[in-house]
Design a protein around this motif. Structure first.
Motif, PDB file in Angstrom:
ATOM      1  N   GLN A   8       0.825  -1.198   0.000  1.00  0.00           N
ATOM      2  CA  GLN A   8       0.000   0.000   0.000  1.00  0.00           C
ATOM      3  C   GLN A   8       0.866   1.257   0.000  1.00  0.00           C
ATOM      4  O   GLN A   8       0.564   2.239  -0.662  1.00  0.00           O
ATOM      5  CB  GLN A   8      -0.928   0.005   1.219  1.00  0.00           C
ATOM      6  N   LEU A  13      -1.559   5.274  -5.420  1.00  0.00           N
ATOM      7  CA  LEU A  13      -2.917   5.673  -5.054  1.00  0.00           C
ATOM      8  C   LEU A  13      -3.129   5.760  -3.545  1.00  0.00           C
ATOM      9  O   LEU A  13      -3.970   6.523  -3.092  1.00  0.00           O
ATOM     10  CB  LEU A  13      -3.928   4.673  -5.621  1.00  0.00           C
ATOM     11  N   TRP A  14      -2.418   4.980  -2.799  1.00  0.00           N
ATOM     12  CA  TRP A  14      -2.656   4.921  -1.353  1.00  0.00           C
ATOM     13  C   TRP A  14      -2.489   6.271  -0.660  1.00  0.00           C
ATOM     14  O   TRP A  14      -3.380   6.679   0.094  1.00  0.00           O
ATOM     15  CB  TRP A  14      -1.768   3.854  -0.701  1.00  0.00           C
ATOM     16  N   LEU A  16      -2.841   9.207  -1.874  1.00  0.00           N
ATOM     17  CA  LEU A  16      -3.930  10.041  -2.349  1.00  0.00           C
ATOM     18  C   LEU A  16      -5.237   9.682  -1.645  1.00  0.00           C
ATOM     19  O   LEU A  16      -5.983  10.557  -1.205  1.00  0.00           O
ATOM     20  CB  LEU A  16      -4.084   9.896  -3.869  1.00  0.00           C
ATOM     21  N   LEU A  17      -5.511   8.386  -1.514  1.00  0.00           N
ATOM     22  CA  LEU A  17      -6.738   7.938  -0.845  1.00  0.00           C
ATOM     23  C   LEU A  17      -6.754   8.345   0.621  1.00  0.00           C
ATOM     24  O   LEU A  17      -7.796   8.760   1.138  1.00  0.00           O
ATOM     25  CB  LEU A  17      -6.901   6.430  -0.993  1.00  0.00           C
ATOM     26  N   THR A  18      -5.636   8.222   1.297  1.00  0.00           N
ATOM     27  CA  THR A  18      -5.613   8.607   2.713  1.00  0.00           C
ATOM     28  C   THR A  18      -5.800  10.115   2.870  1.00  0.00           C
ATOM     29  O   THR A  18      -6.484  10.566   3.784  1.00  0.00           O
ATOM     30  CB  THR A  18      -4.310   8.160   3.396  1.00  0.00           C
ATOM     31  N   VAL A  20      -7.494  12.086   0.813  1.00  0.00           N
ATOM     32  CA  VAL A  20      -8.905  12.359   0.519  1.00  0.00           C
ATOM     33  C   VAL A  20      -9.772  11.973   1.708  1.00  0.00           C
ATOM     34  O   VAL A  20     -10.690  12.708   2.095  1.00  0.00           O
ATOM     35  CB  VAL A  20      -9.345  11.621  -0.769  1.00  0.00           C
ATOM     36  N   ALA A  21      -9.486  10.832   2.310  1.00  0.00           N
ATOM     37  CA  ALA A  21     -10.253  10.399   3.482  1.00  0.00           C
ATOM     38  C   ALA A  21     -10.119  11.411   4.614  1.00  0.00           C
ATOM     39  O   ALA A  21     -11.103  11.756   5.278  1.00  0.00           O
ATOM     40  CB  ALA A  21      -9.797   9.019   3.932  1.00  0.00           C
TER      41      ALA A  21
END
Length: 139
Positions: A8, A13-14, A16-18, A20-21
């Protein structure tokens, strides 16, 4: 041997996802905090209970605690008078210890109405009208 966490971390992407969250959770957390503060700073307007100790030896079903300098108190006084409701008025500004008169009721401002076994706190004309009808004190 790579673990899921390593995979991860290496994924583009990881992060970026964290991020955004985290960005989505921040406004939600702020909203929850605002709602909690609102409920602490603005108490409910209506309470049920035995308030007979505050109506004294009055035969009136409606008692209004008010202050002569308060516009909201004058508005509620006018509402009751215009509807023909018989009420007892207690002007808390008439004495030097006016604040002690209604702190035991759990209120820190006026107007305060006692209608039967219901205390209504603040300038809430619709709520007052509903309670007057419910208690059958309208002429």
């Amino acid at each position: 041997m790579s673990t899921l966490r390593d995979q991860q971390a290496n994924s583009s992407l990881w992060p970026l996802l964290t991020n955004v969250a985290q960005l989505l959770l921040l406004p939600f957390s702020a909203l929850v905090l605002m709602v909690a503060l609102e409920s602490l700073t603005h108490p409910p307007a209506q309470f049920q209970g035995d308030f007979s100790a505050y109506s004294g030896d009055s035969k009136a079903q409606v008692v209004i605690y008010n202050a002569s300098w308060c516009p909201a108190s004058r508005e509620i006084h006018s509402l009751l008078a215009n509807r023909g409701v018989k009420f007892e008025e207690r002007d808390l500004s008439a004495s030097s210890n006016w604040f002690q008169g209604h702190v035991p009721l759990g209120c820190d401002s006026v107007p305060i109405l006692l209608i039967g076994d219901t205390l209504i706190y603040g300038n809430k004309p619709k709520l007052i009208e509903q309670q007057l009808a419910k208690e059958n004190v309208l002429p």
